[in-house]
Write an enzyme that holds these catalytic residues in place. Structure first.
Site, short mmCIF file in Angstrom:
data_model
loop_
_atom_site.label_atom_id
_atom_site.label_comp_id
_atom_site.label_asym_id
_atom_site.label_seq_id
_atom_site.Cartn_x
_atom_site.Cartn_y
_atom_site.Cartn_z
N TYR A 142 0.85 -1.21 0.00
CA TYR A 142 0.00 0.00 0.00
C TYR A 142 0.88 1.25 0.00
O TYR A 142 0.65 2.18 -0.78
CB TYR A 142 -0.92 0.00 1.21
N LYS A 146 0.99 4.13 -3.17
CA LYS A 146 0.68 5.54 -2.95
C LYS A 146 1.91 6.42 -3.13
O LYS A 146 1.81 7.56 -3.59
CB LYS A 146 0.09 5.72 -1.55
#
Length: 267
Positions: A142, A146
């Site tokens: 994750y 990002k």
């Protein structure tokens, strides 16, 4: 004429909070959902869009342009969480996460840029994460997805500036949304070398989300940025500890910072 705003992933959570807030500020808001027919009584217009399916992206953008003749603001909010030790996380799930959080956002950007260039104006706001500033245990994929979006935003800002288009990112910390329910959680495998530590940290991650900030704080920041003549490239919205952790990463030696994170996550 009111500004036309396209917000991906607006059926719940941060996206919905932003959409409702801007609608109440008299913006013309189009939110997106993979299944808008399942959303009951949305206070703003919802169009069908799946960021992993380019044909739905172009169809949604064409629908908005046909009706409004412009798109002033894109807010790339659609995203998915993922947890797990790098070794244990299935490679296909890693690819699926990047398809939404990174490649999907880029496809939507590509979809709106021709219209924004035609207008010689536009604002693109990419929602990243405070997690993008650091590699967090069991959230590395994750964080990476990002972080990739944040770096691409820096490049994009330079490439489109001559066309009157601005690009910025907002990195939220933990907010009280349903993101935990929608995450892909790598199973706690009985044979995993990370079984105990990962199981303990899963509970900690969900607790952080449940006690997170009100998503309206993100909506307020978006509104502020929209009304800023020369917005910065990166913004952060989170608690003091979350934002201070970024400062510490900047000033501390790598190994010291790693030790702080490991102590926090009891590794």
């Amino acid at each position: 004429m009111s500004k036309v705003v396209l917000i991906t992933g607006a059926s719940s959570g941060i996206g919905k909070a932003i959409a409702v807030y801007l609608q109440n500020k008299n913006y013309t808001v189009y939110g997106t959902s993979r299944n808008p027919e399942k959303v009951i009584k949305s206070p703003f217009s919802l169009v069908a869009l799946d960021v992993t399916k380019p044909e739905t992206i172009q169809a949604a953008i064409n629908t908005i342009i046909d009706k409004e003749k412009k798109i002033d603001i894109l807010i790339n909010n659609a995203g998915k969480g993922i947890t797990g030790a790098i070794e244990d996380t299935p490679t296909q799930e890693i690819k699926t996460n990047f398809e939404t959080n990174f490649f999907g956002a880029i496809e939507v950007i590509k979809g709106v840029l021709p219209q924004m260039r035609k207008q010689n104006s536009g604002l693109i706001i990419n929602i990243t994460s405070i997690a993008s500033y650091m590699g967090l245990p069991f959230r590395g994929i994750y964080s990476a997805s990002k972080s990739a979006l944040a770096i691409v935003s820096e490049t994009l800002s330079m490439e489109v500036k001559e066309f009157g288009i601005k690009v910025t990112t907002i990195a939220p910390g933990d907010f009280a949304t349903n993101i935990a329910a929608g995450r892909y959680h790598t199973p706690v495998f009985e044979t995993s070398a990370y079984k105990q530590k990962y199981a303990e940290n899963l509970a900690l991650m969900d607790a952080h989300v449940n006690s997170g900030m009100n998503p309206v704080k993100m909506a307020e920041k978006v509104y502020q940025i929209i009304n800023t003549k020369k917005p910065r490239i990166h913004y952060k919205v989170g608690g003091f500890t979350e934002k201070f952790s970024i400062v510490l990463k900047r000033i501390l030696p790598d190994k010291w910072y790693e030790k702080l994170l490991m102590n926090h996550y009891k590794l």
